[in-house]
Each structure stands twice: as structure tokens, then as C-alpha cells.
Motif scaffolding. Structure first.
Motif, mmCIF file in Angstrom:
data_model
loop_
_atom_site.group_PDB
_atom_site.id
_atom_site.type_symbol
_atom_site.label_atom_id
_atom_site.label_comp_id
_atom_site.label_asym_id
_atom_site.label_seq_id
_atom_site.Cartn_x
_atom_site.Cartn_y
_atom_site.Cartn_z
ATOM 1 N N THR A 98 0.944 -1.136 -0.052
ATOM 2 C CA THR A 98 -0.059 -0.054 0.045
ATOM 3 C C THR A 98 0.870 1.482 0.173
ATOM 4 N N SER A 99 1.967 1.292 0.982
ATOM 5 C CA SER A 99 2.704 2.344 1.000
ATOM 6 C C SER A 99 3.569 2.641 -0.467
ATOM 7 N N LYS A 100 4.135 1.429 -0.917
ATOM 8 C CA LYS A 100 4.769 1.570 -2.151
ATOM 9 C C LYS A 100 3.973 1.992 -3.269
ATOM 10 N N VAL A 149 1.854 -3.094 23.123
ATOM 11 C CA VAL A 149 1.557 -2.744 21.622
ATOM 12 C C VAL A 149 1.350 -4.176 21.188
ATOM 13 N N LEU A 150 0.637 -4.262 20.134
ATOM 14 C CA LEU A 150 0.435 -5.403 19.203
ATOM 15 C C LEU A 150 1.538 -5.286 18.279
ATOM 16 N N PRO A 151 1.588 -6.449 17.354
ATOM 17 C CA PRO A 151 2.733 -6.358 16.180
ATOM 18 C C PRO A 151 2.422 -4.743 15.256
ATOM 19 N N PRO A 152 3.409 -4.105 15.200
ATOM 20 C CA PRO A 152 3.432 -3.061 14.618
ATOM 21 C C PRO A 152 3.215 -2.800 13.032
ATOM 22 N N VAL A 153 2.104 -3.289 12.417
ATOM 23 C CA VAL A 153 1.868 -3.771 11.209
ATOM 24 C C VAL A 153 0.699 -2.942 10.627
ATOM 25 N N SER A 154 0.378 -2.125 11.115
ATOM 26 C CA SER A 154 -0.763 -1.305 10.672
ATOM 27 C C SER A 154 -0.194 -0.251 9.457
ATOM 28 N N VAL A 155 -0.992 -0.197 8.570
ATOM 29 C CA VAL A 155 -0.602 0.935 7.349
ATOM 30 C C VAL A 155 0.116 2.213 7.643
ATOM 31 N N ARG A 192 -4.894 8.125 3.558
ATOM 32 C CA ARG A 192 -6.066 8.624 2.979
ATOM 33 C C ARG A 192 -5.752 8.441 1.532
ATOM 34 N N HIS A 193 -4.763 8.096 0.766
ATOM 35 C CA HIS A 193 -4.755 7.626 -0.531
ATOM 36 C C HIS A 193 -5.471 6.144 -0.367
ATOM 37 N N ALA A 194 -5.113 5.303 0.371
ATOM 38 C CA ALA A 194 -5.587 4.028 0.304
ATOM 39 C C ALA A 194 -7.070 3.850 0.685
#
Length: 185
Positions: A43-45, A100-106, A156-158
Motif C-alpha cells: 500500500t505504501s509502495k 503494543v500489538l505487532p506494529p503492522v498497521s498501514v 488517505r490515499h488507500a
């Protein structure tokens, strides 16, 4: 985008790639984290490609890191996320499931991806952890501020939404700096 398991190595000393396989008819926790990482990095890419500022280097991700990126005593056990410039890869822990949960949010991944862009595309200095760099604090402020903004822009883009809090999907116990609220810096 290649996601590797930082807790295991193969016979030749390389990290084993995570291939998103099921075990006992369920997706394992490691593979769930890796799948979320892959989605957030893709998503970031896509955002940075859309804006023509991607650096076109392969994206390498090391997941499930138990070691510290910076082994200084000021860091807690590795729950976080980082772009490691010297190794040209992302490193992510599993979270401690207390704070914290695994830090894998967008939003978190986009923030770290922003560091990659600032280093590799715009050649903006080193982070504050490098003691030999002139203007290290200014470079750190630029990195953190712009990466925070990228985080909001990618989300916002995603998804078409604006959320000024970074890390609110993974933080269990709020602290002085998490989640980061850009509407009240």
C-alpha cells in the motif's frame, strides 16, 4: 517485496522467507503478521509510485525481530518498527501484546517507508542515533515530521480517510508518545 523471518536462518545462514502458509487449517501468528506487513508495504509502495517518488530499490523486510535495531539501553525490548538505512531493509518486531500489538498497521508502515524515501530519494541526512553527523537533531526532526505526514497521506490515499493518530490500531497501553496525535503535536 520479500518478507523474511528474523528468528530463523537456513543452513547457509540466510533468513528464511515467509511464504504465507497455513498450519493446521489456520494461518499462524507469524504468517498473519507477515501478510499484514506485506499488505501495508505494498500500500505504501503504491502511494509513493503514484507520486513518482519511489526509489525503485527492492523492498526487503525482516519480521519477528527479537534483537534491538539499536542495542542502547534506552530502548525497551523490540516491539517496534524501523527502516534500517545501513542494511537497506525494514525490521519489525512482534509487539509484546501488553503495550503494543505487532506494529503492522498501514500508518506505522507508511511512516517507516517515509524514512526510506527521505534517505534514498532525497538524501536527507542521518537520524539522531548517529552521533557523528552534523545537524543530526535537525535531520531527525525532518525525518520524523515528514514521515508522520506521509503516514497520514498514505492512509488517505488507500482508504479515503484522514486520521491524525499514528499507531492507534496497535497501541494497547497509551504512553507519552503512542499513539502519536498529529492534530495535537
Amino acid at each position: 517485496i520479500n518478507v523474511y523471518d528474523g528468528t530463523t536462518t537456513s543452513f547457509n545462514g540466510f533468513y528464511n522467507e515467509i511464504r504465507w502458509c497455513y498450519t493446521d487449517s489456520t494461518l499462524s501468528k507469524k504468517n498473519t503478521i507477515a501478510s499484514s506487513l506485506h499488505y501495508a508495504i505494498a500500500t505504501s509502495k503504491a502511494y509513493f509510485n503514484h507520486k513518482n517518488i519511489e526509489v525503485n530499490n527492492p523492498v526487503k523486510v525482516l519480521a519477528h525481530i527479537q534483537e534491538l535495531v539499536d542495542p542502547s539501553p534506552t530502548y525497551a525490548p523490540y516491539n517496534g518498527a524501523a527502516w534500517v538505512q545501513s542494511k537497506q531493509r525494514f525490521e519489525f518486531g512482534d509487539g509484546d501484546n501488553v503495550n503494543v500489538l505487532p506494529p503492522v498497521s498501514v500508518d506505522i508502515i507508511a511512516h517507516e517507508y517515509g524514512h526510506r524515501i527521505l534517505y534514498n530519494k532525497f538524501d536527507i541526512g542521518s537520524h539522531v542515533t548517529n552521533d557523528t553527523v552534523a545537524h543530526k537533531y535537525e535531520a531527525s526532526a525532518i525525518h520524523e515530521g515528514i514521515s508522520d505526514i506521509f503516514s497520514t497521506l498514505v492512509r488517505r490515499h488507500a482508504y479515503g480517510i484522514i486520521d491524525w493518530k499514528i499507531g492507534n490500531q496497535v497501541v494497547i497501553a497509551t504512553s507519552n508518545n503512542l499513539p502519536r496525535d498529529l492534530s495535537h503535536p
